[in-house]
Design a protein around this motif. Sequence first.
Motif, PDB file in Angstrom:
ATOM      1  N   UNK A 133      18.460 -43.535  29.324  1.00  0.00           N
ATOM      2  CA  UNK A 133      19.131 -42.844  28.219  1.00  0.00           C
ATOM      3  C   UNK A 133      19.192 -43.699  26.954  1.00  0.00           C
ATOM      4  N   UNK A 134      18.889 -44.984  27.073  1.00  0.00           N
ATOM      5  CA  UNK A 134      18.931 -45.876  25.912  1.00  0.00           C
ATOM      6  C   UNK A 134      17.974 -47.037  26.140  1.00  0.00           C
ATOM      7  N   UNK A 135      17.372 -47.515  25.052  1.00  0.00           N
ATOM      8  CA  UNK A 135      16.512 -48.696  25.131  1.00  0.00           C
ATOM      9  C   UNK A 135      17.031 -49.743  24.147  1.00  0.00           C
ATOM     10  N   UNK A 136      17.113 -50.967  24.634  1.00  0.00           N
ATOM     11  CA  UNK A 136      17.597 -52.081  23.818  1.00  0.00           C
ATOM     12  C   UNK A 136      16.459 -53.068  23.605  1.00  0.00           C
ATOM     13  N   UNK A 189      18.746 -62.414  35.610  1.00  0.00           N
ATOM     14  CA  UNK A 189      19.884 -62.419  34.692  1.00  0.00           C
ATOM     15  C   UNK A 189      20.415 -61.003  34.477  1.00  0.00           C
ATOM     16  N   UNK A 190      19.526 -60.022  34.416  1.00  0.00           N
ATOM     17  CA  UNK A 190      19.956 -58.628  34.267  1.00  0.00           C
ATOM     18  C   UNK A 190      20.825 -58.212  35.446  1.00  0.00           C
ATOM     19  N   UNK A 191      20.421 -58.603  36.654  1.00  0.00           N
ATOM     20  CA  UNK A 191      21.222 -58.261  37.835  1.00  0.00           C
ATOM     21  C   UNK A 191      22.569 -58.982  37.823  1.00  0.00           C
ATOM     22  N   UNK A 192      22.548 -60.289  37.521  1.00  0.00           N
ATOM     23  CA  UNK A 192      23.800 -61.053  37.532  1.00  0.00           C
ATOM     24  C   UNK A 192      24.769 -60.561  36.465  1.00  0.00           C
ATOM     25  N   UNK A 193      24.233 -60.154  35.313  1.00  0.00           N
ATOM     26  CA  UNK A 193      25.085 -59.729  34.201  1.00  0.00           C
ATOM     27  C   UNK A 193      25.602 -58.301  34.373  1.00  0.00           C
ATOM     28  N   UNK A 194      25.092 -57.578  35.369  1.00  0.00           N
ATOM     29  CA  UNK A 194      25.540 -56.206  35.577  1.00  0.00           C
ATOM     30  C   UNK A 194      25.056 -55.242  34.515  1.00  0.00           C
ATOM     31  N   UNK A 195      23.939 -55.557  33.860  1.00  0.00           N
ATOM     32  CA  UNK A 195      23.378 -54.650  32.852  1.00  0.00           C
ATOM     33  C   UNK A 195      22.839 -53.408  33.569  1.00  0.00           C
ATOM     34  N   UNK A 196      23.221 -52.204  33.124  1.00  0.00           N
ATOM     35  CA  UNK A 196      22.785 -50.970  33.817  1.00  0.00           C
ATOM     36  C   UNK A 196      21.324 -50.631  33.531  1.00  0.00           C
ATOM     37  N   UNK A 197      20.421 -51.471  34.002  1.00  0.00           N
ATOM     38  CA  UNK A 197      19.001 -51.292  33.736  1.00  0.00           C
ATOM     39  C   UNK A 197      18.468 -50.122  34.557  1.00  0.00           C
ATOM     40  N   UNK A 233      10.893 -69.241  19.019  1.00  0.00           N
ATOM     41  CA  UNK A 233      12.158 -68.718  18.500  1.00  0.00           C
ATOM     42  C   UNK A 233      12.071 -67.216  18.293  1.00  0.00           C
ATOM     43  N   UNK A 234      10.997 -66.604  18.739  1.00  0.00           N
ATOM     44  CA  UNK A 234      10.790 -65.178  18.453  1.00  0.00           C
ATOM     45  C   UNK A 234       9.989 -64.513  19.554  1.00  0.00           C
ATOM     46  N   UNK A 235      10.561 -64.451  20.763  1.00  0.00           N
ATOM     47  CA  UNK A 235       9.990 -63.668  21.847  1.00  0.00           C
ATOM     48  C   UNK A 235      10.752 -62.351  21.939  1.00  0.00           C
ATOM     49  N   UNK A 236      10.062 -61.290  22.358  1.00  0.00           N
ATOM     50  CA  UNK A 236      10.680 -59.955  22.342  1.00  0.00           C
ATOM     51  C   UNK A 236      10.472 -59.238  23.669  1.00  0.00           C
ATOM     52  N   UNK A 237      11.489 -58.475  24.035  1.00  0.00           N
ATOM     53  CA  UNK A 237      11.391 -57.590  25.193  1.00  0.00           C
ATOM     54  C   UNK A 237      12.219 -56.346  24.929  1.00  0.00           C
ATOM     55  N   UNK A 238      12.001 -55.316  25.753  1.00  0.00           N
ATOM     56  CA  UNK A 238      12.745 -54.063  25.631  1.00  0.00           C
ATOM     57  C   UNK A 238      13.253 -53.664  27.009  1.00  0.00           C
ATOM     58  N   UNK A 239      14.527 -53.306  27.098  1.00  0.00           N
ATOM     59  CA  UNK A 239      15.162 -52.951  28.356  1.00  0.00           C
ATOM     60  C   UNK A 239      15.607 -51.492  28.310  1.00  0.00           C
ATOM     61  N   UNK A 240      15.248 -50.723  29.342  1.00  0.00           N
ATOM     62  CA  UNK A 240      15.733 -49.354  29.472  1.00  0.00           C
ATOM     63  C   UNK A 240      17.052 -49.346  30.232  1.00  0.00           C
ATOM     64  N   UNK A 241      18.044 -48.568  29.767  1.00  0.00           N
ATOM     65  CA  UNK A 241      19.369 -48.518  30.378  1.00  0.00           C
ATOM     66  C   UNK A 241      19.693 -47.103  30.851  1.00  0.00           C
ATOM     67  N   UNK A 242      20.506 -47.030  31.890  1.00  0.00           N
ATOM     68  CA  UNK A 242      20.906 -45.726  32.439  1.00  0.00           C
ATOM     69  C   UNK A 242      22.117 -45.143  31.724  1.00  0.00           C
ATOM     70  N   UNK A 243      22.752 -45.921  30.865  1.00  0.00           N
ATOM     71  CA  UNK A 243      23.859 -45.424  30.038  1.00  0.00           C
ATOM     72  C   UNK A 243      23.890 -46.220  28.741  1.00  0.00           C
TER      73      UNK A 243
END
Length: 273
Positions: free
Chosen positions: A17-20, A45-53, A78-88
Amino acid sequence: MARVRPGEAANPAPPTVQRIRVRFAKRGRLRFLSHRDVARSVERAVRRAGVPVSHSHGFSPHPRISWIGAAPTGTASEAEYLEIGLTREVDPEVVRAALDAALPEGLDILDAVVAEPPALADRVDASLWRIALPGVPEGTLRAAVEALLARDALVVERVMPAGRREIDVRAAVVSATVTACDDAAAGGPPAGDVPGGVTPEPDAAGPDCAILTAVVRQTTPAVRPDDVLGALDVVAGLKPPVPAKATRMAQGLLDDRGRLADPLGPGRVTARA
């Protein structure tokens, strides 16, 4: 076992529902991590942080994390990029802080925004590199760079898994400038405007230390700092006595004025050529 109806996915997962979009740095000893190592660290880190991926569908679901243009192993960034899909929907600053706290020192989350069209990959076509060369006098490096820029083409060979590949380094180099390490340490001419949070590590200053700052187009295959140094060896016989230290300072779309547009938002400028 329930049958899967035509048109339905096996083991369906909650929708995205959202991409960061996230900018992060790779610093210090962690510059020697491979892209695969970095990806595994971020997933943990996504799992440990509880990010709703959100995850892919099927019997072996994977987190929806996409990457662009990973820096070569051994280079800092100093400029690496990624995109994460979230369920909320989540505040991007909350995601940034949670991931930064869950990652080891040296993988630092610098910025995060809600993704908007166009795609992240369509927002990047060049990088700004800063290459420190201890043991190389400024005048020697300047002469070598001038010789490279005077060429119409300069092809080097790279050994790849599929065999040897010829790469035209000159076609990829948009611009290049040279400064002394002492000038940079003393706050001399800036290498260009770079994103907030950029704190390049100190270089080994001294009378025989120079810095090459270059804007390089992202070609296929990508021209790496080692390729640029190889080209300088071809045109001027430049062989640094100690390994160079390369840092990617920015990525973005190169405009007609030689500036790189920030991939995280329209209108923001990350660097000048």
